[in-house]
Design a protein around this motif. Sequence first.
Motif, PDB file in Angstrom:
ATOM      1  N   ARG A 145       0.847  -1.195   0.000  1.00 30.82           N
ATOM      2  CA  ARG A 145       0.000   0.000   0.000  1.00 30.82           C
ATOM      3  C   ARG A 145       0.879   1.240   0.000  1.00 30.82           C
ATOM      4  NH1 ARG A 145      -3.184  -3.161  -1.294  1.00 30.82           N
ATOM      5  NH2 ARG A 145      -4.702  -4.242  -0.065  1.00 30.82           N
ATOM      6  N   PRO A 146       0.350   2.367  -0.488  1.00 37.76           N
ATOM      7  CA  PRO A 146       1.120   3.616  -0.407  1.00 37.76           C
ATOM      8  C   PRO A 146       1.589   3.904   1.022  1.00 37.76           C
ATOM      9  CG  PRO A 146      -0.774   3.921  -1.825  1.00 37.76           C
ATOM     10  CD  PRO A 146      -0.917   2.558  -1.178  1.00 37.76           C
ATOM     11  N   TYR A 147       2.792   4.406   1.110  1.00 37.63           N
ATOM     12  CA  TYR A 147       3.501   4.754   2.353  1.00 37.63           C
ATOM     13  C   TYR A 147       4.126   3.556   3.064  1.00 37.63           C
ATOM     14  CZ  TYR A 147       1.371   9.251   1.546  1.00 37.63           C
ATOM     15  OH  TYR A 147       0.966  10.426   0.963  1.00 37.63           O
ATOM     16  N   ASP A 148       3.947   2.334   2.538  1.00 37.74           N
ATOM     17  CA  ASP A 148       4.685   1.197   3.094  1.00 37.74           C
ATOM     18  C   ASP A 148       6.173   1.409   2.822  1.00 37.74           C
ATOM     19  OD1 ASP A 148       2.360  -0.038   3.918  1.00 37.74           O
ATOM     20  OD2 ASP A 148       2.389  -1.603   2.380  1.00 37.74           O
ATOM     21  N   LEU A 149       7.004   0.898   3.705  1.00 39.75           N
ATOM     22  CA  LEU A 149       8.456   0.980   3.545  1.00 39.75           C
ATOM     23  C   LEU A 149       9.008  -0.402   3.230  1.00 39.75           C
ATOM     24  CD1 LEU A 149       9.254   3.271   6.603  1.00 39.75           C
ATOM     25  CD2 LEU A 149       9.286   3.924   4.194  1.00 39.75           C
ATOM     26  N   ILE A 150       9.990  -0.438   2.337  1.00 39.93           N
ATOM     27  CA  ILE A 150      10.630  -1.707   1.976  1.00 39.93           C
ATOM     28  C   ILE A 150      12.135  -1.521   2.078  1.00 39.93           C
ATOM     29  CG2 ILE A 150      10.898  -3.508   0.242  1.00 39.93           C
ATOM     30  CD1 ILE A 150       8.406  -2.329  -1.169  1.00 39.93           C
ATOM     31  N   ASP A 151      12.780  -2.337   2.898  1.00 38.85           N
ATOM     32  CA  ASP A 151      14.241  -2.397   2.938  1.00 38.85           C
ATOM     33  C   ASP A 151      14.658  -3.543   2.027  1.00 38.85           C
ATOM     34  OD1 ASP A 151      14.463  -0.328   4.775  1.00 38.85           O
ATOM     35  OD2 ASP A 151      14.443  -1.677   6.496  1.00 38.85           O
ATOM     36  N   VAL A 152      15.580  -3.265   1.119  1.00 40.67           N
ATOM     37  CA  VAL A 152      16.033  -4.272   0.162  1.00 40.67           C
ATOM     38  C   VAL A 152      17.534  -4.452   0.321  1.00 40.67           C
ATOM     39  CG1 VAL A 152      16.129  -4.958  -2.262  1.00 40.67           C
ATOM     40  CG2 VAL A 152      14.253  -3.499  -1.456  1.00 40.67           C
ATOM     41  N   ALA A 153      17.959  -5.696   0.474  1.00 44.04           N
ATOM     42  CA  ALA A 153      19.382  -6.004   0.595  1.00 44.04           C
ATOM     43  C   ALA A 153      19.724  -7.116  -0.383  1.00 44.04           C
ATOM     44  CB  ALA A 153      19.718  -6.438   2.019  1.00 44.04           C
ATOM     45  N   VAL A 154      20.908  -7.042  -0.930  1.00 46.64           N
ATOM     46  CA  VAL A 154      21.366  -8.086  -1.846  1.00 46.64           C
ATOM     47  C   VAL A 154      22.089  -9.158  -1.024  1.00 46.64           C
ATOM     48  CG1 VAL A 154      23.557  -6.963  -2.404  1.00 46.64           C
ATOM     49  CG2 VAL A 154      22.522  -8.485  -4.055  1.00 46.64           C
ATOM     50  N   ASP A 155      21.959 -10.419  -1.449  1.00 46.68           N
ATOM     51  CA  ASP A 155      22.564 -11.554  -0.736  1.00 46.68           C
ATOM     52  C   ASP A 155      24.038 -11.345  -0.412  1.00 46.68           C
ATOM     53  OD1 ASP A 155      20.397 -13.207  -0.467  1.00 46.68           O
ATOM     54  OD2 ASP A 155      20.798 -14.361  -2.272  1.00 46.68           O
ATOM     55  N   SER A 156      24.767 -10.735  -1.324  1.00 43.16           N
ATOM     56  CA  SER A 156      26.211 -10.587  -1.156  1.00 43.16           C
ATOM     57  C   SER A 156      26.601  -9.436  -0.232  1.00 43.16           C
ATOM     58  CB  SER A 156      26.857 -10.362  -2.523  1.00 43.16           C
ATOM     59  OG  SER A 156      26.360  -9.164  -3.096  1.00 43.16           O
ATOM     60  N   CYS A 157      25.623  -8.706   0.288  1.00 44.37           N
ATOM     61  CA  CYS A 157      25.864  -7.536   1.145  1.00 44.37           C
ATOM     62  C   CYS A 157      26.624  -6.427   0.422  1.00 44.37           C
ATOM     63  CB  CYS A 157      26.588  -7.914   2.426  1.00 44.37           C
ATOM     64  SG  CYS A 157      25.569  -8.831   3.568  1.00 44.37           S
ATOM     65  N   ASP A 158      26.461  -6.319  -0.890  1.00 50.02           N
ATOM     66  CA  ASP A 158      27.128  -5.268  -1.649  1.00 50.02           C
ATOM     67  C   ASP A 158      26.374  -3.945  -1.588  1.00 50.02           C
ATOM     68  OD1 ASP A 158      29.201  -6.910  -2.376  1.00 50.02           O
ATOM     69  OD2 ASP A 158      28.373  -7.385  -4.350  1.00 50.02           O
ATOM     70  N   TRP A 159      25.053  -3.989  -1.433  1.00 53.78           N
ATOM     71  CA  TRP A 159      24.266  -2.759  -1.348  1.00 53.78           C
ATOM     72  C   TRP A 159      22.998  -3.000  -0.539  1.00 53.78           C
ATOM     73  CZ3 TRP A 159      19.467  -3.390  -3.490  1.00 53.78           C
ATOM     74  CH2 TRP A 159      19.327  -4.323  -4.509  1.00 53.78           C
ATOM     75  N   PHE A 160      22.417  -1.876  -0.095  1.00 54.11           N
ATOM     76  CA  PHE A 160      21.195  -1.872   0.704  1.00 54.11           C
ATOM     77  C   PHE A 160      20.389  -0.646   0.295  1.00 54.11           C
ATOM     78  CE2 PHE A 160      18.845  -0.211   4.318  1.00 54.11           C
ATOM     79  CZ  PHE A 160      18.166  -1.329   4.772  1.00 54.11           C
ATOM     80  N   MET A 161      19.075  -0.803   0.141  1.00 53.63           N
ATOM     81  CA  MET A 161      18.210   0.310  -0.240  1.00 53.63           C
ATOM     82  C   MET A 161      17.002   0.391   0.679  1.00 53.63           C
ATOM     83  SD  MET A 161      18.037  -0.153  -4.383  1.00 53.63           S
ATOM     84  CE  MET A 161      17.164   1.363  -4.689  1.00 53.63           C
TER      85      MET A 161
END
Length: 135
Positions: free
Chosen positions: A36-52
């Motif tokens: 839904r609008p205003y939900d937050l999503i943390d995204v991480a790559v398996d290799s720990c190279d980046w996080f968003m």
Amino acid sequence: MAESQRAEYFATVEETVTPEEVLKPDFWRHVATTLRPYDLIDVAVDSCDWFMRLLVADAWHNGVRVIELSRHDMTGEAEEAQSIGNDLRVKWRGPVNKWAVVRSDGVILRANLPDKNIALEALAAAVSDRAKIGF
């Protein structure tokens, strides 16, 4: 209270997924109906190279428009300290391979090591073994 108005999610993606792909609406099509609008999503790559960190701006039955709130590059100086020469290094390789000793060409020499300290010990042992056989 924020908890009653929005949800927070955490998603781990494979190493082959780029941050740009995560920003595309169709990337989220498999979970679009739950966001839904205003939900937050943390995204991480398996290799720990980046996080968003993403904010859901709009959601429909087969897509989600997200806004990038922050992006963090998690490689760099710390990784250099975990490598020996230009050839071998210790790297997190995701939930399947866990900590691993990896060659510069991506070949995994030792995998599924439970923590970073054990992986560093395996790295030192690999270097020692190479010295013994003359690599």
